[in-house]
Design an enzyme around this catalytic site. Structure first.
Site, short mmCIF file in Angstrom:
data_model
loop_
_atom_site.label_atom_id
_atom_site.label_comp_id
_atom_site.label_asym_id
_atom_site.label_seq_id
_atom_site.Cartn_x
_atom_site.Cartn_y
_atom_site.Cartn_z
N GLY A 1 0.72 -1.20 0.09
CA GLY A 1 -0.16 -0.04 -0.01
C GLY A 1 0.74 1.26 -0.08
N TRP B 1 2.46 2.90 -2.49
CA TRP B 1 1.97 3.83 -3.35
C TRP B 1 0.69 4.33 -3.33
CZ3 TRP B 1 3.94 2.25 -8.75
CH2 TRP B 1 5.32 2.31 -8.90
N ASP C 1 -5.04 -5.83 -6.04
CA ASP C 1 -3.75 -6.79 -5.72
C ASP C 1 -4.48 -8.06 -5.40
OD1 ASP C 1 -0.47 -6.15 -4.98
OD2 ASP C 1 -1.51 -8.00 -4.55
N ASP D 1 -7.16 -10.69 -9.05
CA ASP D 1 -6.07 -10.93 -9.80
C ASP D 1 -6.24 -9.87 -11.09
OD1 ASP D 1 -4.53 -11.98 -12.07
OD2 ASP D 1 -4.37 -13.77 -10.95
N ASP E 1 3.11 -1.51 -10.25
CA ASP E 1 4.56 -1.89 -9.48
C ASP E 1 4.32 -3.31 -9.56
OD1 ASP E 1 6.98 -1.32 -8.39
OD2 ASP E 1 6.26 -1.11 -6.57
N LYS F 1 6.81 -0.16 -13.73
CA LYS F 1 8.09 -0.95 -13.36
C LYS F 1 8.21 -2.11 -14.58
CE LYS F 1 8.35 -3.98 -9.90
NZ LYS F 1 8.40 -3.99 -8.56
C1 LIG Z 1 6.46 -4.68 -5.51
S1 LIG Z 1 4.64 -4.96 -4.90
C2 LIG Z 1 3.96 -3.41 -4.91
C3 LIG Z 1 4.56 -2.72 -3.97
C4 LIG Z 1 3.55 -1.51 -4.18
N1 LIG Z 1 3.73 -0.50 -5.06
C5 LIG Z 1 3.64 -0.67 -2.65
O1 LIG Z 1 4.03 0.67 -2.61
O2 LIG Z 1 3.37 -1.07 -1.40
C6 LIG Z 1 4.14 -6.03 -6.16
C7 LIG Z 1 2.67 -6.36 -6.08
O3 LIG Z 1 2.28 -7.09 -7.25
C8 LIG Z 1 1.18 -8.12 -6.76
N2 LIG Z 1 0.86 -8.90 -7.94
C9 LIG Z 1 1.79 -9.84 -8.69
N3 LIG Z 1 0.84 -10.54 -9.35
C10 LIG Z 1 -0.47 -9.89 -9.24
C11 LIG Z 1 -1.46 -10.28 -10.35
N4 LIG Z 1 -1.76 -11.27 -11.30
N5 LIG Z 1 -2.70 -9.39 -9.77
C12 LIG Z 1 -2.67 -8.61 -9.02
N6 LIG Z 1 -1.57 -8.16 -8.17
C13 LIG Z 1 -0.35 -9.15 -8.39
C14 LIG Z 1 1.99 -8.80 -5.72
O4 LIG Z 1 0.78 -9.27 -4.81
C15 LIG Z 1 2.67 -7.74 -4.95
O5 LIG Z 1 1.89 -7.14 -3.79
#
Ligand SMILES: C[S@@+](CC[C@H](N)C(=O)[O-])C[C@H]1O[C@@H](n2cnc3c(N)ncnc32)[C@H](O)[C@@H]1O
Length: 203
Positions: A52, A54, A72, A89, A113, A153
């Site tokens: 959370g 961002w 997410d 998803d 991200d 990203k």
């Molecule tokens: C690096 S983290 C994001 C950090 C976030 N920007 C923050 O500031 O807290 C990447 C996120 O991508 C999510 N993610 C990966 N595959 C996903 C999908 N298919 N659908 C939704 N979220 C996904 C992961 O669960 C993870 O929480």
């Protein structure tokens, strides 16, 4: 301690001191200082939003007249009033309607991200991250305003050029960003793209 670890620790400490859920918050702050895409009253869609960080930064910058919708697979719990978290998803086709309902219109900004659970096998991690990023471009086509901004990203590697080509096909302006909160040795880059192009044959 190596420089990269020290840098990571510094941002982790700063995040804790300032009440952010992740050190990733500083990557967004830095990019926004440069391109000013998060504005008061804005509608923001944040893909891959957990835990959370961002969403917190966006929430502060858009203020009470704006809205931040995060998606997410993991739950996000924030107390800010102008945020909505959708646990879903991004590949689920129903995400489009859910986001539209929560945003109340198209987004001014889409953030991504997204990152898979990393296995340590770079080729596998990179190809999964590329697929997530391509899906976020696809969702932008459906959910972002024509003149909106897209900040995302991308893991560097074999398929990165495929994504950069897609950015250029979709957006009039594509700029690369390497925030200092991102580890220097890490093979991730951020891109800020804006103003969507009309692509022939695709609505
Ligand atoms: C690096 S983290 C994001 C950090 C976030 N920007 C923050 O500031 O807290 C990447 C996120 O991508 C999510 N993610 C990966 N595959 C996903 C999908 N298919 N659908 C939704 N979220 C996904 C992961 O669960 C993870 O929480």
């Amino acid at each position: 301690m190596r420089l990269n670890e020290a840098r990571r620790d510094l941002y982790r400490r700063l995040a804790k001191e300032q009440g952010y859920k992740s050190r990733a918050a500083f990557k967004l702050i830095e990019a926004n200082e440069r391109y000013r895409f998060l504005r008061e009253g804005g509608r923001v869609l944040d893909l891959g939003s957990a835990p959370g960080g961002w969403m917190q930064v966006s929430s502060e910058l858009v203020g009470p007249t704006g809205i931040v919708v995060g998606v997410d697979i993991s739950p996000v719990r924030l107390k800010e009033k102008n945020v909505v978290s959708i646990k879903m998803d991004i590949n689920d086709p129903a995400v489009v309607t859910k986001v539209q309902e929560a945003l109340g219109g198209k987004a001014d900004v889409v953030l991504s991200d997204l990152s898979p659970t990393v296995t340590g096998v770079w080729e596998l991690d990179q190809t999964r991250q590329v697929d997530l990023t391509l899906r976020s471009v696809e969702l932008s086509r459906l959910l972002l305003k024509e003149k909106g901004g897209f900040f995302c990203k991308l893991f560097e590697g074999e398929r990165a050029q495929e994504v950069r080509d897609e950015f250029r096909r979709r957006f009039k302006s594509v700029r690369v960003v390497k925030p200092s909160a991102s580890r220097t040795a890490s093979s991730e880059l951020y891109y800020f793209c804006e103003v969507m192009k009309e692509v022939a044959g695709i609505p």
